[in-house]
Design a protein around this motif. Structure first.
Motif, PDB file in Angstrom:
ATOM      1  N   GLY A  10       0.881  -1.179  -0.132  1.00  0.00           N
ATOM      2  CA  GLY A  10       0.106   0.157   0.139  1.00  0.00           C
ATOM      3  C   GLY A  10       0.958   1.010   0.132  1.00  0.00           C
ATOM      4  N   VAL A  11       0.553   2.064  -1.027  1.00  0.00           N
ATOM      5  CA  VAL A  11       1.353   3.510  -0.914  1.00  0.00           C
ATOM      6  C   VAL A  11       0.607   4.641  -0.774  1.00  0.00           C
ATOM      7  N   THR A  12       0.773   5.214   0.224  1.00  0.00           N
ATOM      8  CA  THR A  12      -0.113   6.568   0.642  1.00  0.00           C
ATOM      9  C   THR A  12       0.823   7.638   0.395  1.00  0.00           C
ATOM     10  N   GLY A  13       0.165   8.831   0.443  1.00  0.00           N
ATOM     11  CA  GLY A  13       0.690  10.240   0.020  1.00  0.00           C
ATOM     12  C   GLY A  13       1.708  10.927   0.764  1.00  0.00           C
ATOM     13  N   GLY A  14       2.834  10.895   0.296  1.00  0.00           N
ATOM     14  CA  GLY A  14       3.889  11.601   1.303  1.00  0.00           C
ATOM     15  C   GLY A  14       5.145  11.685   0.072  1.00  0.00           C
ATOM     16  N   ILE A  15       6.054  12.610   0.494  1.00  0.00           N
ATOM     17  CA  ILE A  15       7.257  12.724  -0.041  1.00  0.00           C
ATOM     18  C   ILE A  15       8.091  11.280  -0.340  1.00  0.00           C
ATOM     19  N   ALA A  16       7.906  10.417   0.727  1.00  0.00           N
ATOM     20  CA  ALA A  16       8.691   9.281   0.932  1.00  0.00           C
ATOM     21  C   ALA A  16       8.159   8.293  -0.260  1.00  0.00           C
ATOM     22  N   VAL A  17       7.243   8.298  -1.041  1.00  0.00           N
ATOM     23  CA  VAL A  17       6.696   7.767  -2.188  1.00  0.00           C
ATOM     24  C   VAL A  17       7.910   7.186  -3.019  1.00  0.00           C
ATOM     25  N   TYR A  18       9.016   8.142  -3.270  1.00  0.00           N
ATOM     26  CA  TYR A  18       9.939   7.740  -4.075  1.00  0.00           C
ATOM     27  C   TYR A  18      10.641   6.479  -3.499  1.00  0.00           C
ATOM     28  N   LYS A  19      10.909   6.496  -2.024  1.00  0.00           N
ATOM     29  CA  LYS A  19      11.590   5.306  -1.700  1.00  0.00           C
ATOM     30  C   LYS A  19      10.729   4.140  -1.829  1.00  0.00           C
ATOM     31  N   ASP A  22      11.669   1.983  -4.572  1.00  0.00           N
ATOM     32  CA  ASP A  22      13.103   1.249  -4.437  1.00  0.00           C
ATOM     33  C   ASP A  22      12.452  -0.016  -3.819  1.00  0.00           C
ATOM     34  N   VAL A  23      11.343   0.257  -2.821  1.00  0.00           N
ATOM     35  CA  VAL A  23      11.210  -1.201  -1.934  1.00  0.00           C
ATOM     36  C   VAL A  23      10.578  -2.074  -2.884  1.00  0.00           C
ATOM     37  N   GLY A 144      -1.698  -6.671  16.908  1.00  0.00           N
ATOM     38  CA  GLY A 144      -1.173  -7.387  16.175  1.00  0.00           C
ATOM     39  C   GLY A 144      -0.501  -6.886  15.027  1.00  0.00           C
ATOM     40  N   TYR A 145      -0.810  -5.555  14.513  1.00  0.00           N
ATOM     41  CA  TYR A 145      -0.408  -4.898  13.415  1.00  0.00           C
ATOM     42  C   TYR A 145       1.271  -4.444  13.522  1.00  0.00           C
ATOM     43  N   GLU A 146       2.007  -4.426  12.760  1.00  0.00           N
ATOM     44  CA  GLU A 146       3.378  -4.068  13.177  1.00  0.00           C
ATOM     45  C   GLU A 146       3.848  -2.772  12.726  1.00  0.00           C
ATOM     46  N   PHE A 147       4.811  -2.252  13.221  1.00  0.00           N
ATOM     47  CA  PHE A 147       5.367  -0.894  12.680  1.00  0.00           C
ATOM     48  C   PHE A 147       6.999  -0.982  12.441  1.00  0.00           C
ATOM     49  N   ILE A 148       7.239  -0.501  11.444  1.00  0.00           N
ATOM     50  CA  ILE A 148       8.698  -0.207  11.320  1.00  0.00           C
ATOM     51  C   ILE A 148       9.214   1.289  11.638  1.00  0.00           C
ATOM     52  N   ASN A 149       9.960   1.293  12.628  1.00  0.00           N
ATOM     53  CA  ASN A 149      10.193   2.815  13.127  1.00  0.00           C
ATOM     54  C   ASN A 149      10.515   3.703  12.235  1.00  0.00           C
ATOM     55  N   PRO A 150      10.101   4.926  12.163  1.00  0.00           N
ATOM     56  CA  PRO A 150      10.633   6.003  11.156  1.00  0.00           C
ATOM     57  C   PRO A 150      12.081   6.305  11.828  1.00  0.00           C
ATOM     58  N   GLY A 151      12.912   6.931  10.854  1.00  0.00           N
ATOM     59  CA  GLY A 151      14.170   7.532  11.302  1.00  0.00           C
ATOM     60  C   GLY A 151      14.148   8.831  11.734  1.00  0.00           C
ATOM     61  N   SER A 152      15.029   9.347  12.178  1.00  0.00           N
ATOM     62  CA  SER A 152      15.060  10.996  12.474  1.00  0.00           C
ATOM     63  C   SER A 152      16.211  11.651  11.694  1.00  0.00           C
ATOM     64  N   GLY A 153      15.848  12.865  11.376  1.00  0.00           N
ATOM     65  CA  GLY A 153      16.338  13.839  10.522  1.00  0.00           C
ATOM     66  C   GLY A 153      15.888  15.119   9.956  1.00  0.00           C
ATOM     67  N   ILE A 160      13.127  19.239  11.718  1.00  0.00           N
ATOM     68  CA  ILE A 160      14.224  18.141  12.148  1.00  0.00           C
ATOM     69  C   ILE A 160      13.515  17.481  13.314  1.00  0.00           C
ATOM     70  N   GLY A 161      13.677  16.027  13.102  1.00  0.00           N
ATOM     71  CA  GLY A 161      13.014  15.129  14.304  1.00  0.00           C
ATOM     72  C   GLY A 161      12.519  13.563  13.554  1.00  0.00           C
ATOM     73  N   GLU A 162      11.948  13.023  14.313  1.00  0.00           N
ATOM     74  CA  GLU A 162      11.445  11.717  13.985  1.00  0.00           C
ATOM     75  C   GLU A 162      10.479  11.876  12.959  1.00  0.00           C
ATOM     76  N   GLY A 163      10.082  10.847  11.997  1.00  0.00           N
ATOM     77  CA  GLY A 163       9.088  10.719  11.121  1.00  0.00           C
ATOM     78  C   GLY A 163       9.588  10.388   9.561  1.00  0.00           C
ATOM     79  N   LYS A 164      10.809  10.316   9.312  1.00  0.00           N
ATOM     80  CA  LYS A 164      11.622   9.972   8.296  1.00  0.00           C
ATOM     81  C   LYS A 164      10.923   8.349   7.961  1.00  0.00           C
ATOM     82  N   MET A 165      10.537   8.044   6.941  1.00  0.00           N
ATOM     83  CA  MET A 165      10.166   6.702   6.578  1.00  0.00           C
ATOM     84  C   MET A 165      11.794   6.014   6.657  1.00  0.00           C
ATOM     85  N   ALA A 166      11.556   4.762   7.189  1.00  0.00           N
ATOM     86  CA  ALA A 166      12.567   3.974   7.312  1.00  0.00           C
ATOM     87  C   ALA A 166      13.280   3.642   5.936  1.00  0.00           C
ATOM     88  N   GLU A 167      14.605   3.299   5.868  1.00  0.00           N
ATOM     89  CA  GLU A 167      15.340   3.131   4.390  1.00  0.00           C
ATOM     90  C   GLU A 167      14.650   1.785   3.977  1.00  0.00           C
TER      91      GLU A 167
END
Ligand code: PMT
Length: 397
Positions: A10-19, A22-23, A144-153, A160-167
């Motif tokens: 599932g792809v939702t709207g955000g600048i991280a769509v470009y990443k 790659d996934v 039981g849903y799982e989350f991959i923690n976002p990075g900081s930057g 600046i802070g937490e919220g960048k999608m994981a690589e």
């Protein structure tokens, strides 16, 4: 690892769509079959054609205009998925799923799937730290849903802070671990939880303090490791983990009957419930009046569920619990024998902050050969992991 696996992304709207592109590309290189569902806002960042070219599958955006080669709309993708990954996952999609809103193709398909769903959140740092978002995320985690923690930057908005999608590489690592943990695929578990109740009259009943937390934690862990889980529970106040079949019962005899229907083709029965050992001989048809100063009830023994299935079992592994207040080990050993258990989890239910109702337990695991392992106070979910690991070892998978 990913060969032949059906992954719905599932792809939702955000600048991280470009990443996310790659996934998908990495998953394809690992031989996964990837189907992409985009929200309308995601298409503002990258066109469906990009995902279609990389995934080599049609991309769905509109509920009512999905590609024709699927059998039945959103349900076919929901059923086909071995795993769902939502990347990037906005606060909006997480909020919708947490609150049961299904108003587009993506939210509808997530709601309809029984597959594991993993979110890779990406959003502004203040949104990520907003208490409403955190409540939604925690609710989904507890289900039981799982989350991959976002990075900081530095984020696209300049904050600046937490919220960048994981690589993408970290997302792939996470999914790899999930599939590696699928050792219980093809195994059927029956897990019992909670108390039973026995009615005294139309408005009163007897019960005990079991909250169901231990049994629900076991169901969640077994399901996460790939097992088909039937969770049979007495009356409790808990949300069932996703992907688990829930059967609600009241009395001890109802619990036995519910297990009976599934026992023949299960591989493992875990009896974490606290069924009442006795029931009143007669149940008054009318509310008992408070006319007398003293009142007497006569009780009759309920069937011992674990002993019943211990007697008729073929190859099934049966795990019992022993709720003890004294002579813990001796009593637990006697129960292994009497109920023909493979191992027993003894808990001292008089310990403060452990046992009935609590989030923790202190257990000793004893197997039928007398081998004994003591554990310190742990969260029930961690106790569940130890128990499921032991079952996996015995199943040799
Ligand atoms: O639900 P929680 O609040 O999380 O608390 C967890 C727990 C304390 C209830 C749990 O860890 C636990 O110990 N469950 C077993 C409670 C119990 O009934 O113990 P017992 O020693 O009376 O019974 C021994 C075993 O026989 C248990 O596996 C029990 O499920 C089973 N039994 C008991 C009675 C009965 N009529 N039929 C049974 O199968």
């Amino acid at each position: 690892m990913f060969s032949g696996k059906n992954i719905v992304m599932g792809v939702t709207g955000g600048i991280a769509v470009y990443k996310a592109v790659d996934v998908v590309s990495r998953l394809k290189k690992l031989n996964a079959n990837v189907d992409v569902i985009m929200t309308k806002s995601a298409t503002e960042f990258v066109t469906p054609l990009t995902f279609q070219s990389i995934s080599q599958n049609p991309v769905t955006v509109d509920m009512f205009n999905e590609p024709k080669q699927w059998d039945i709309q959103h349900i076919s993708l929901a059923k086909k998925a071995d795993l769902f990954i939502i990347a990037p996952a906005t606060a909006n999609i997480i909020g919708k799923v947490a609150n049961g809103i299904a108003d587009d193709m993506l939210s509808t398909t997530i709601m309809a799937t029984r597959a594991k769903v993993v979110f890779a959140p990406a959003m502004n740092t203040n949104m990520y730290n907003n208490v409403i978002f955190k409540e939604n995320m925690n609710k989904l985690k507890s289900l039981g849903y799982e989350f991959i923690n976002p990075g900081s930057g530095r984020l696209a908005c300049g904050d600046i802070g937490e919220g960048k999608m994981a690589e993408p590489i970290d997302i792939i690592d996470y999914l790899t671990n999930l599939f590696a943990n699928n050792q219980l695929k093809g195994k059927k578990f029956i897990i019992t939880a909670g108390p039973t109740i026995e009615p005294l009259d139309p408005v009163r009943y007897m019960t005990n303090y079991s909250s169901g937390k231990m049994g629900f934690a076991l169901a969640k862990v077994a399901q996460q490791r790939g097992a088909e889980v039937i969770l049979i529970t007495g009356p409790v106040n808990l949300e069932p983990p996703i992907g688990v079949k829930l059967i609600k019962v009241n009395t001890t005899r109802e619990m036995l009957n519910a297990i009976e229907k599934h026992f023949d083709d299960c591989q493992v029965l875990i009896k974490a419930a606290a069924p009442l050992d006795y029931r009143p001989v007669t149940v008054s048809g009318h509310k008992i009046k408070k006319e007398k100063d003293e009142i007497e009830f006569k009780f009759i023994k309920n069937p011992d569920i674990a002993a019943h299935f211990g007697k008729i079992k073929k190859n099934q592994i049966i795990v019992g619990f022993a709720a003890e207040t004294e002579n813990i080990i001796d009593n637990a050993l006697k129960k292994i024998d009497k109920k023909n258990l493979d191992f027993i989890v003894a808990n001292n239910v008089l310990t403060e902050n452990a046992g009935f109702k609590s989030d923790n337990n202190i257990v000793t695991i004893i197997d039928k050969n007398g081998a004994k392992a003591d554990y310190p106070m742990m969260k029930k979910e961690d106790v569940a992991k130890v128990i499921i690991d032991k079952v996996i070892e015995m199943l040799n998978c």
